[in-house]
Design a protein around this motif. Structure first.
Motif, PDB file in Angstrom:
ATOM      1  N   GLN A 170       0.831  -1.205   0.000  1.00  0.00           N
ATOM      2  CA  GLN A 170       0.000   0.000   0.000  1.00  0.00           C
ATOM      3  C   GLN A 170       0.867   1.259   0.000  1.00  0.00           C
ATOM      4  O   GLN A 170       0.548   2.245  -0.674  1.00  0.00           O
ATOM      5  N   LEU A 171       1.949   1.234   0.762  1.00  0.00           N
ATOM      6  CA  LEU A 171       2.845   2.384   0.820  1.00  0.00           C
ATOM      7  C   LEU A 171       3.527   2.612  -0.528  1.00  0.00           C
ATOM      8  O   LEU A 171       3.665   3.761  -0.983  1.00  0.00           O
ATOM      9  N   ALA A 172       3.934   1.522  -1.192  1.00  0.00           N
ATOM     10  CA  ALA A 172       4.558   1.649  -2.508  1.00  0.00           C
ATOM     11  C   ALA A 172       3.571   2.219  -3.529  1.00  0.00           C
ATOM     12  O   ALA A 172       3.926   3.082  -4.346  1.00  0.00           O
ATOM     13  N   ALA A 173       2.319   1.755  -3.463  1.00  0.00           N
ATOM     14  CA  ALA A 173       1.294   2.270  -4.377  1.00  0.00           C
ATOM     15  C   ALA A 173       1.049   3.758  -4.138  1.00  0.00           C
ATOM     16  O   ALA A 173       0.861   4.534  -5.084  1.00  0.00           O
ATOM     17  N   ARG A 174       1.084   4.165  -2.878  1.00  0.00           N
ATOM     18  CA  ARG A 174       0.885   5.586  -2.563  1.00  0.00           C
ATOM     19  C   ARG A 174       2.013   6.426  -3.144  1.00  0.00           C
ATOM     20  O   ARG A 174       1.776   7.512  -3.696  1.00  0.00           O
ATOM     21  N   LEU A 175       3.248   5.943  -3.029  1.00  0.00           N
ATOM     22  CA  LEU A 175       4.374   6.675  -3.582  1.00  0.00           C
ATOM     23  C   LEU A 175       4.266   6.793  -5.101  1.00  0.00           C
ATOM     24  O   LEU A 175       4.602   7.837  -5.683  1.00  0.00           O
ATOM     25  N   LEU A 176       3.797   5.743  -5.746  1.00  0.00           N
ATOM     26  CA  LEU A 176       3.609   5.789  -7.206  1.00  0.00           C
ATOM     27  C   LEU A 176       2.547   6.814  -7.589  1.00  0.00           C
ATOM     28  O   LEU A 176       2.713   7.559  -8.568  1.00  0.00           O
ATOM     29  N   LEU A 177       1.462   6.866  -6.838  1.00  0.00           N
ATOM     30  CA  LEU A 177       0.410   7.847  -7.124  1.00  0.00           C
ATOM     31  C   LEU A 177       0.930   9.269  -6.935  1.00  0.00           C
ATOM     32  O   LEU A 177       0.595  10.172  -7.714  1.00  0.00           O
ATOM     33  N   GLN A 178       1.720   9.484  -5.895  1.00  0.00           N
ATOM     34  CA  GLN A 178       2.288  10.815  -5.674  1.00  0.00           C
ATOM     35  C   GLN A 178       3.198  11.224  -6.826  1.00  0.00           C
ATOM     36  O   GLN A 178       3.145  12.374  -7.304  1.00  0.00           O
TER      37      GLN A 178
END
Length: 243
Positions: A37-45
């Motif tokens: 989830q944290l990796a996906a958030r970084l990608l969205l940012q």
């Protein structure tokens, strides 16, 4: 995990080993899910920054921001689950009593380094039960053996006090419970804002700064305070203008 599988002789050990194995697996899975989830958030940012550089008015930016906030909240929930997964409830005998729970803030996160004391109705500590410090998950546990429990009356009202330094609070939700031999009482303590401030686990909010305002008297050029001078008029130079 070491399962002896020797019938009744190893039943307690085998059960503890199974529980420990399940807890360890739970921690691993929750940790991996949080990392995804944290990796996906970084990608969205990163994608949001890329689109904003190309076109600040791109309609996709709002959707990306919403998805990023959802992932942020999900990571926060998983952080709490990781704390809970790290808890290990102490084994108790059939005649023992157990009082345990977590000390948290209003967001269900561990409140901080505090100690917990089990109190009698008169406010004194239960004899033979020493205060305990919470762990990183905010978890505490009191195990009362049969002899200690026998010293307490069947209707003895117990409470849980949370302490940090010289400060102490007794949350109302953990006050006035009874405990029978062999019973388990879950007493989670969710500290409110005032209790967190009392224990110095949260800074007190700064008082609002009052804006300095001047009251007008309705006369132009006056300051609205008695005794103050009128606004100064430009001084005459005494010289006539050149022709």
């Amino acid at each position: 995990m070491r399962i002896l599988n020797q019938g009744a002789d190893s039943a307690k050990n085998d059960t503890q080993e199974l529980v420990e194995g399940l807890q360890a697996e739970r921690s691993r899975l929750v940790g991996e899910t949080r990392d995804f989830q944290l990796a996906a958030r970084l990608l969205l940012q990163a994608e949001g920054r890329r689109l904003a550089l190309r076109d600040p008015g791109d309609v996709r930016l709002a959707a990306l921001a919403t998805a990023e906030r959802t992932l942020r909240d999900r990571v926060a929930v998983l952080d709490t689950e990781l704390e809970v997964a790290a808890i290990r409830v102490p084994p108790v005998a059939r005649t023992d009593a157990l009082v345990h729970g977590r000390v948290t803030d209003d967001a269900a996160r561990a409140a901080g380094r505090v100690s917990v004391t089990l109190l009698r109705a008169d406010g004194s500590a239960v004899p033979g039960v020493a205060p305990v410090a919470v762990d990183d998950a905010g978890y505490y546990a009191f195990v009362l053996d049969a002899q200690t429990k026998a010293q307490l009356g069947a209707d003895e009202k117990l409470s849980v006090a949370v302490q940090r330094g010289d400060a102490s609070v007794v949350p109302a939700k953990t006050a006035g419970f009874t405990l029978a031999s062999g019973a388990v009482a879950v007493k989670d303590v969710a500290l409110n804002d005032n209790e967190l401030q009392t224990l110095q686990l949260r800074a007190k909010a700064a008082p609002p700064v009052a804006a300095a305002t001047a009251r007008s008297t309705g006369t132009a050029g006056k300051v609205g305070t008695a005794g103050t001078a009128r606004s100064a008029k430009p001084a005459k130079s005494g010289k006539k203008p050149a022709r």
